[in-house]
Design a protein around this motif. Structure first.
Motif, PDB file in Angstrom:
ATOM      1  N   LYS A 200       0.831  -1.214   0.000  1.00 56.45           N
ATOM      2  CA  LYS A 200       0.000   0.000   0.000  1.00 56.45           C
ATOM      3  C   LYS A 200       0.865   1.263   0.000  1.00 56.45           C
ATOM      4  CE  LYS A 200      -3.958  -2.022   2.478  1.00 56.45           C
ATOM      5  NZ  LYS A 200      -4.718  -2.007   3.758  1.00 56.45           N
ATOM      6  N   LEU A 201       1.980   1.225   0.739  1.00 55.78           N
ATOM      7  CA  LEU A 201       2.868   2.385   0.783  1.00 55.78           C
ATOM      8  C   LEU A 201       3.342   2.770  -0.609  1.00 55.78           C
ATOM      9  CD1 LEU A 201       5.261   1.849   3.839  1.00 55.78           C
ATOM     10  CD2 LEU A 201       3.672   3.733   3.517  1.00 55.78           C
ATOM     11  N   LEU A 206       3.166   5.698  -5.923  1.00 55.20           N
ATOM     12  CA  LEU A 206       3.174   5.627  -7.396  1.00 55.20           C
ATOM     13  C   LEU A 206       2.027   6.417  -8.025  1.00 55.20           C
ATOM     14  CD1 LEU A 206       4.258   1.924  -7.867  1.00 55.20           C
ATOM     15  CD2 LEU A 206       5.417   3.914  -8.849  1.00 55.20           C
ATOM     16  N   LYS A 207       0.994   6.715  -7.263  1.00 56.55           N
ATOM     17  CA  LYS A 207      -0.089   7.546  -7.796  1.00 56.55           C
ATOM     18  C   LYS A 207       0.421   8.944  -8.149  1.00 56.55           C
ATOM     19  CE  LYS A 207      -3.810   5.211  -5.240  1.00 56.55           C
ATOM     20  NZ  LYS A 207      -4.813   5.342  -4.150  1.00 56.55           N
ATOM     21  N   MET A 216       8.821   1.510  -8.359  1.00 54.65           N
ATOM     22  CA  MET A 216       8.391   0.319  -9.104  1.00 54.65           C
ATOM     23  C   MET A 216       9.196  -0.906  -8.671  1.00 54.65           C
ATOM     24  SD  MET A 216       7.988   2.097 -12.856  1.00 54.65           S
ATOM     25  CE  MET A 216       7.350   0.652 -13.699  1.00 54.65           C
ATOM     26  N   SER A 217      10.497  -0.716  -8.477  1.00 55.53           N
ATOM     27  CA  SER A 217      11.354  -1.826  -8.061  1.00 55.53           C
ATOM     28  C   SER A 217      11.000  -2.305  -6.650  1.00 55.53           C
ATOM     29  CB  SER A 217      12.819  -1.388  -8.113  1.00 55.53           C
ATOM     30  OG  SER A 217      13.670  -2.418  -7.662  1.00 55.53           O
ATOM     31  N   LYS A 218      10.768  -1.368  -5.748  1.00 54.17           N
ATOM     32  CA  LYS A 218      10.393  -1.748  -4.385  1.00 54.17           C
ATOM     33  C   LYS A 218       9.043  -2.451  -4.353  1.00 54.17           C
ATOM     34  CE  LYS A 218      12.312  -0.970  -1.106  1.00 54.17           C
ATOM     35  NZ  LYS A 218      13.350  -1.714  -0.342  1.00 54.17           N
ATOM     36  N   LEU A 219       8.144  -2.064  -5.240  1.00 51.75           N
ATOM     37  CA  LEU A 219       6.834  -2.722  -5.294  1.00 51.75           C
ATOM     38  C   LEU A 219       6.991  -4.184  -5.717  1.00 51.75           C
ATOM     39  CD1 LEU A 219       3.787  -2.365  -4.963  1.00 51.75           C
ATOM     40  CD2 LEU A 219       3.678  -1.699  -7.379  1.00 51.75           C
ATOM     41  N   VAL A 220       7.888  -4.450  -6.653  1.00 53.06           N
ATOM     42  CA  VAL A 220       8.164  -5.843  -7.057  1.00 53.06           C
ATOM     43  C   VAL A 220       8.616  -6.651  -5.843  1.00 53.06           C
ATOM     44  CG1 VAL A 220       9.639  -7.341  -8.451  1.00 53.06           C
ATOM     45  CG2 VAL A 220       8.758  -5.218  -9.428  1.00 53.06           C
ATOM     46  N   LYS A 238       6.809  -4.612 -16.465  1.00 54.02           N
ATOM     47  CA  LYS A 238       6.428  -3.235 -16.763  1.00 54.02           C
ATOM     48  C   LYS A 238       7.646  -2.314 -16.666  1.00 54.02           C
ATOM     49  CE  LYS A 238       3.281   0.499 -15.387  1.00 54.02           C
ATOM     50  NZ  LYS A 238       2.208   0.925 -14.437  1.00 54.02           N
ATOM     51  N   THR A 239       8.484  -2.535 -15.658  1.00 55.68           N
ATOM     52  CA  THR A 239       9.708  -1.746 -15.524  1.00 55.68           C
ATOM     53  C   THR A 239      10.601  -1.927 -16.739  1.00 55.68           C
ATOM     54  OG1 THR A 239       9.629  -2.003 -13.108  1.00 55.68           O
ATOM     55  CG2 THR A 239      11.709  -1.288 -14.056  1.00 55.68           C
ATOM     56  N   ILE A 240      10.722  -3.188 -17.203  1.00 52.07           N
ATOM     57  CA  ILE A 240      11.559  -3.468 -18.376  1.00 52.07           C
ATOM     58  C   ILE A 240      11.015  -2.763 -19.617  1.00 52.07           C
ATOM     59  CG2 ILE A 240      12.321  -5.292 -19.953  1.00 52.07           C
ATOM     60  CD1 ILE A 240      12.394  -7.162 -17.471  1.00 52.07           C
TER      61      ILE A 240
END
Length: 527
Positions: A200-201, A206-207, A216-220, A238-240
């Motif tokens: 959630k953080l 990202l919003k 994005m990397s931390k979300l993975v 998606k990052t790639i």
């Protein structure tokens, strides 16, 4: 330079600060060089030069200019703080602390000084003092995110995780773009098995910044820790797609494949990361992990050595390397790498001490295991989970006295008695004698009571003991005096009682009114 272009000192400071914040270091240096002779007697020009070099990770050069600034204004708070941080960059925190403590002495109401003190005392493993500095800092300013971030780290060392969480959240409330605080809070959520809160953080962040590659990397990572591997895979891809020339997406996807034991797919992604960034350590590191998982120890070692050659002080790469060396049965090399990490990371090396303790425990070298467990506990005293194996080793070695002391500390730090955890210790064969069992029962009795009850019992019996102890001593001392002065009966008792009251007051025992009342009743009975 024409007259119209000339910058007064305040304008020069603003212009140089702006260039430094944008990362235009060459332009900033050219600007400062134009004015250095004119403003050489002003500390500000030397401070700006120090910032220029510190921003480029050249702390030694920064220190030289900061010392020049102090020669002009010996108690300047900016220069003193700059010297502290510059020495910290060189892993000389205690040496830099001398300048910070001088800043505290001359600027006791400067909130930036108190904020720095929080971090300083945390670094030298004195979190209690750090919390005191935090309390002083927030009296001056409650809106500095650095203050709350630093306090969160101090609370973490003390094991006060609820307070730590509040500090990190407050940091983000003040500055939502404070990435380090978000990462620390997310790590905490993952540690307490609330990875969904960590997700959630980053979703929320990202919003506001939907293409932020760090977020994005931390979300993975958070998806992986929450066993949402499909979402982790999709997020990495998606990052790639957004950043095909960055190694980050490939590295993230490689770790997702490792988590699902798809070793060959992980190797493919690691190779793509190496192709994109051949001089970055991360691709070689993840390739080493994948090959080690595949039991290709020779190939893994080649990639780990390449990773460390590129970045000799990359802590995570070194840790992965020593785990690989243990799997490959190369114990001497493993111990050398662990000790290197400890040297680089002290005092944040609990994980490495525990690794060595586990290794030596497995080799039945309990004294060495205890040595490293004890070092881990000293570096991170909030980690109460380190105490049980230490207690077990002390009992095995017959050091009952020290083991019982550590056991009592474990009960206290656990918040009281937990029967399922404590009972095995009570059943230890070396604790079967009557007196030890009685001590354990008393420890259990007090440990099962609320902390305020334990404090009351301690104060109550301490006061009773103190009263009896000092009264007996005074009676022994005053009896010869009463004989010397020919005092008998009530007069002698009055002398002894009066002296007793004086000593009781001196040792602050008189506040226990019931004891004093009992003594007065006894005197009345004698009279």
């Amino acid at each position: 330079m024409s007259i119209e272009e000339w910058l007064d000192l305040p304008d020069l400071i603003d212009k140089a600060q702006e260039l430094l914040e944008l990362g235009f270091f060459e332009e900033a240096q050219k600007l400062l060089d134009q004015y250095k002779d004119v403003y050489s007697n002003d500390w500000e020009i030397h401070f700006l030069y120090s910032r220029l070099f510190a921003e480029q990770n050249m702390p030694r050069a920064a220190i030289r200019f900061l010392l020049n600034g102090l020669r002009i204004e010996r108690d300047n708070v900016d220069c003193l703080l700059g010297l502290f941080y510059a020495h910290a960059m060189m892993d000389q925190v205690k040496k830099g602390g001398k300048f910070l403590l001088k800043a505290q002495k001359h600027h006791p109401y400067n909130e930036l000084v108190w904020s720095a003190l929080i971090w300083y005392y945390t670094e030298i493993n004195n979190p209690q003092k750090a919390i005191f500095c935090f309390e002083e800092a927030v009296k001056i300013n409650q809106d500095n995110p650095e203050t709350f971030r630093n306090a969160g780290i101090a609370y973490s060392q003390l094991g006060r995780f609820e307070d730590m969480q509040k500090c990190y959240q407050k940091t983000l409330d003040i500055n939502p773009a404070f990435e380090e605080a978000r990462d620390l809070l997310a790590d905490h959520f993952i540690f307490i098995n609330k990875a969904d809160e960590a997700v959630k953080l980053y979703d929320e962040a990202l919003k506001n910044s939907p293409k932020n590659i760090h977020l994005m990397s931390k979300l993975v990572f958070c998806f992986s820790q929450n066993n949402q591997l499909d979402k982790a895979t999709a997020a990495a891809k998606k990052t790639i797609s957004l950043y095909p020339n960055s190694l980050i997406g490939y590295i993230d996807l490689a770790y997702v494949h490792l988590n699902t034991e798809r070793i060959e797919d992980a190797i493919i992604m690691a190779q793509k990361a190496i192709n994109v960034a051949p001089i970055d350590t991360e691709g070689y590191r993840v390739m080493g992990i994948a090959l080690s998982e595949k039991n290709d120890f020779e190939g893994a070692e080649k990639y780990f050595e390449k990773a460390i050659t590129l970045d000799p002080e990359n802590i995570e790469a070194l840790r992965d390397y020593y785990h690989h060396l243990r799997n490959a049965d190369k114990y001497e090399e493993m111990i050398a790498i662990v000790n290197k990490v400890i040297e680089l990371e002290h005092p944040y090396c609990t994980e490495d001490y525990c690794f060595l303790a586990d290794y030596y425990r497995g080799e039945s070298q309990n004294l060495k295991a205890f040595h490293y467990l004890n070092r881990a506990y000293k570096s991170m005293p909030s980690e109460k989970e380190l105490l049980p194996p230490m207690i077990g080793i002390m009992f095995e070695r017959g050091h009952i006295k020290y083991g019982m002391s550590a056991f009592a500390e474990f009960v206290e730090k656990s918040g009281g008695w937990n029967d399922s955890i404590m009972r095995p210790f009570m059943q230890n064969k070396v604790l079967r004698d009557r007196f030890t069992q009685e001590g354990l029962r008393f420890l259990r009795f007090t440990g099962e009571r609320h902390v305020e009850f334990r404090k009351y019992i301690f104060r109550h019996y301490l006061s009773r003991f103190a009263f009896i102890y000092y009264t007996v001593i005074l009676c022994a001392l005053m009896f010869p005096a009463s004989v010397l002065f020919g005092l008998r009966g009530a007069a002698a008792v009055t002398l002894i009682y009066g002296a007793s009251l004086g000593i009781i007051k001196l040792y602050k025992i008189r506040r226990h009114k019931k004891i004093i009342d009992a003594a007065e009743e006894a005197l009345q009975a004698i009279g």
